[in-house]
Write an enzyme that holds these catalytic residues in place. Structure first.
Site, PDB file in Angstrom:
ATOM      1  N   CYS A 385      -2.362   4.457  -2.960  1.00 18.95           N
ATOM      2  CA  CYS A 385      -2.056   3.024  -2.890  1.00 18.95           C
ATOM      3  C   CYS A 385      -3.187   2.182  -3.492  1.00 18.95           C
ATOM      4  O   CYS A 385      -3.295   2.070  -4.700  1.00 18.95           O
ATOM      5  CB  CYS A 385      -1.712   2.629  -1.460  1.00 18.95           C
ATOM      6  SG  CYS A 385      -0.750   1.114  -1.411  1.00 18.95           S
ATOM      7  N   HIS A 528       2.352   6.129  -0.190  1.00 19.12           N
ATOM      8  CA  HIS A 528       1.508   6.760   0.832  1.00 19.12           C
ATOM      9  C   HIS A 528       2.132   8.101   1.194  1.00 19.12           C
ATOM     10  O   HIS A 528       2.825   8.202   2.219  1.00 19.12           O
ATOM     11  CB  HIS A 528       1.441   5.871   2.082  1.00 19.12           C
ATOM     12  CG  HIS A 528       0.618   4.645   1.917  1.00 19.12           C
ATOM     13  ND1 HIS A 528      -0.757   4.660   2.022  1.00 19.12           N
ATOM     14  CD2 HIS A 528       0.963   3.375   1.661  1.00 19.12           C
ATOM     15  CE1 HIS A 528      -1.217   3.434   1.833  1.00 19.12           C
ATOM     16  NE2 HIS A 528      -0.199   2.639   1.602  1.00 19.12           N
ATOM     17  N   GLU A 530       0.939  10.433   2.573  1.00 19.46           N
ATOM     18  CA  GLU A 530       0.448  10.905   3.884  1.00 19.46           C
ATOM     19  C   GLU A 530       1.432  10.579   5.011  1.00 19.46           C
ATOM     20  O   GLU A 530       1.333  11.141   6.095  1.00 19.46           O
ATOM     21  CB  GLU A 530      -0.943  10.328   4.190  1.00 19.46           C
ATOM     22  CG  GLU A 530      -1.030   8.829   4.392  1.00 19.46           C
ATOM     23  CD  GLU A 530      -1.251   8.040   3.107  1.00 19.46           C
ATOM     24  OE1 GLU A 530      -0.871   8.529   2.024  1.00 19.46           O
ATOM     25  OE2 GLU A 530      -1.796   6.910   3.189  1.00 19.46           O
TER      26      GLU A 530
HETATM   27  N1  GLN Z   1      -4.229  -4.025  -0.875  1.00 17.18           N
HETATM   28  C1  GLN Z   1      -3.292  -3.391  -1.723  1.00 17.18           C
HETATM   29  C2  GLN Z   1      -1.951  -4.098  -1.754  1.00 17.18           C
HETATM   30  O1  GLN Z   1      -1.654  -4.888  -0.899  1.00 17.18           O
HETATM   31  C3  GLN Z   1      -3.111  -1.923  -1.344  1.00 17.18           C
HETATM   32  C4  GLN Z   1      -2.497  -1.729  -0.010  1.00 17.18           C
HETATM   33  C5  GLN Z   1      -2.662  -0.348   0.530  1.00 17.18           C
HETATM   34  O2  GLN Z   1      -3.523   0.414   0.100  1.00 17.18           O
HETATM   35  N2  GLN Z   1      -1.856   0.029   1.482  1.00 17.18           N
HETATM   36  O3  GLN Z   1      -1.169  -3.892  -2.634  1.00 17.18           O
END
Ligand code: GLN
Length: 559
Positions: A385, A528, A530
């Protein structure tokens, strides 16, 4: 009809109630039942989406886009089933829905009260969520004696009254402290917890005794007398190094059959623990070790290392390690300590680097330095992400030669390679932060002949539709790789191995990688993965990453 198992905590929190629930659910599934697990959080927040991870641990994202308590993650990792967001019930949700009903005239003429309305609302939610299952295991957050979990205990009791004792049972997960000078587990705090439960007319059918060491027969006998519970219903739950051994330990005590008996159910099949046992043994007997660095920002809060913020990342590494029979040594590196260029060379000690999800500007400089180091030194890299977004920023700066950034870090950057799409800008202008990120499961079209394709294919997780292959993963983010920069990134050699096409035709980058000839494993995803890794079925990217760590270690000249 559904049978209900309420699991409550005694003495203190943080002794593994969530894991006990997950283990019980898994055991009952192994006996052939259709089981779900529910978490009740007595806080007023509607969901966990706006809670700070350093305070409440990781926010778990469900397949259907819920931002929930991390215990749902434990359930999924053990059960290997999707647990929807409705399985996380909070006090906030109960009151919100009651007040909405009251405003809509649902209770016209009546006074809406704690008893019966709040209790009824809780009960009907639990029943609704459990409806299509044979057994629901329900964890009541907090500890018996907390004011805020009283309504939930009352609801459990009301359900028991309605359905009868053999359809609703209670498990108390308690803690037996061992004072240093006495060296014996003490039962008094557990006795007090039982007394408090009794105030609500509840007597536990089973007590899981969490303690440092396993209870012997003598101790069990003693506890039987002090707690007034038959010794077969006192289950020893000693500290373990590997939480995945817990269902096996519970089964050594015959817990599954005892619970089924209490619920007047016959086992539908013989449990088959062979894969599970193999994996646990792999973890315990792994000889080969690899060093994995997780470079994040939330790590030290007032002297504590808060690894809970990344619990799913850690568990995903462990799942992959069990399948690869390797011992991963996980190092939590605070990205603030990597801000000076010369400090980055400390990363040479590791066989792989992960940049997990994150928010905001703090610590980003160190993360970008770490990515550059991994890319240039061909150290296996996995970006999750925010990790993908920062890998794109690094690539745009150091390979494409752009003065690039994410607008989350620098809103006035010359080259906003990571930016909000217009619909997200509108939401933030209206201050609508709750549950408005891009959440939950989305499909991505996967490019053939890429590392990502190969890994998902290996695990049989590619779905073919027409001429294309898809995978689905869960998301929780606002920012995206800016479509205006797709071409320049591609022209400079970044491979887009997975994309999602929005209804309006906008392409969102879901997976990136570097060609294998250039780097053994440089992969990142906007998703994600995970959140979909389970003990029996690891996430393909974590598996690929860890395998690359082993190869990297073995190809490195030993000094
Ligand atoms: N801050 C980033 C976004 O809002 C990544 C978010 C995250 O890693 N879950 O897109």
């Amino acid at each position: 009809m559904t049978k209900y198992i309420f699991v409550v905590g005694g003495v203190l929190s943080g002794v593994g109630k969530g894991t006990s629930v997950a283990a019980i659910a898994k055991i009952l599934k192994e006996y052939g039942f259709n089981v779900t697990a529910i978490k009740i959080d007595p806080y007023i927040n509607y969901d966990a989406g706006t809670l700070r991870p350093t305070e409440h641990g990781e926010v778990w994202v469900t397949e259907n886009g819920g931002e929930t308590d991390q215990d749902l993650g434990i359930y999924e990792r053990f059960l290997g089933e999707n647990i929807p967001k409705s399985n996380n019930i909070t006090t906030g949700q109960i009151y919100k829905s009651l007040i909405e009903k009251e405003r809509a005239g649902f209770f016209l003429g009546k006074t809406v009260q704690f008893i019966p309305h709040v209790i009824e609302e809780i009960k009907s939610r639990i029943v609704e969520v459990s409806n299509s299952f044979e057994i629901a295991v329900i964890e009541i957050g907090g500890t018996v004696g907390d004011y805020e979990n009283i309504p939930f205990l009352l609801a459990a009791k009301a359900l028991e009254r309605e359905l009868g004792g053999k359809n609703v049972i209670y498990v108390l997960v308690s803690y037996l402290p061992v004072p240093l000078n006495i060296k014996e587990p003490k039962t008094k705090p557990t006795q007090h917890s039982i007394r408090m439960l009794l105030e609500h007319g509840i007597f536990p059918d089973f007590v899981l005794c969490r303690s440092h060491e396993a209870l012997d027969e003598v101790r069990k006998k003693k506890i039987e007398q002090f707690l007034n519970i038959p010794k077969e219903k006192i289950i020893s739950a000693p500290d373990v190094l590997n939480i995945y051994s817990i269902p096996l330990n519970f089964e050594k005590e015959g817990l599954g059959k005892k619970i089924l008996e209490e619920l007047q159910l016959e086992p539908k099949q013989q449990p088959n623990w062979s894969l599970w046992k193999n994996l646990v043994e792999n973890m315990e007997n792994a000889k080969e070790e690899v060093n994995v660095a997780i470079v994040g920002k939330y790590l030290d809060i007032g002297g504590y290392q808060l690894q809970d913020s990344y619990v799913s990342v850690r568990e995903s590494i462990l799942h992959a390690s069990a399948h690869l029979k390797v011992k991963p040594n996980i190092f939590w590196i605070d990205s603030k300590n990597l801000e000076k260029r010369e400090s980055v060379s400390q990363l040479s000690h590791y066989h792989g680097i992960i940049i997990p999800g994150g928010f905001g500007i703090a610590g980003t400089k160190g993360k970008i330095n770490a990515i550059e180091y991994a890319r240039k030194n061909k150290i296996p890299f996995l970006g999750l992400c925010f990790g993908l977004q920062l890998a794109v920023v690094e690539f745009a700066r150091n390979v494409c030669g752009l003065e690039a950034d994410s607008t989350e870090i620098d809103p006035n950057t010359k080259h906003p390679v990571i930016d909000l799409l217009p619909y997200q800008k509108e939401l933030l202008e209206k201050n609508q932060y709750g549950a408005t990120m891009r959440l939950g499961s989305y499909p991505a079209k996967i490019k053939e002949n890429t590392i990502v394709f190969e890994l998902y294919d290996f695990f049989g997780k590619l779905k073919k539709e027409g001429n294309f292959f898809y995978v689905t993963e869960r998301h929780r983010h606002r920012y995206e790789v800016n479509p205006l920069y797709h071409n320049i990134l591609k022209e400079n050699g970044l491979v887009f191995s997975g994309i999602h096409v929005r209804a309006d035709g906008t392409e969102l980058i879901e997976f990136i990688e570097l060609p294998r000839e250039e780097h053994p494993f440089f992969v990142a995803t906007q998703a994600h993965p995970e959140f979909k890794s389970t003990f029996e079925n690891p996430a393909p990217l974590f598996y690929g990453f860890l395998k690359a760590c082993i190869d990297y270690k073995n190809s490195k000249p030993r000094i």
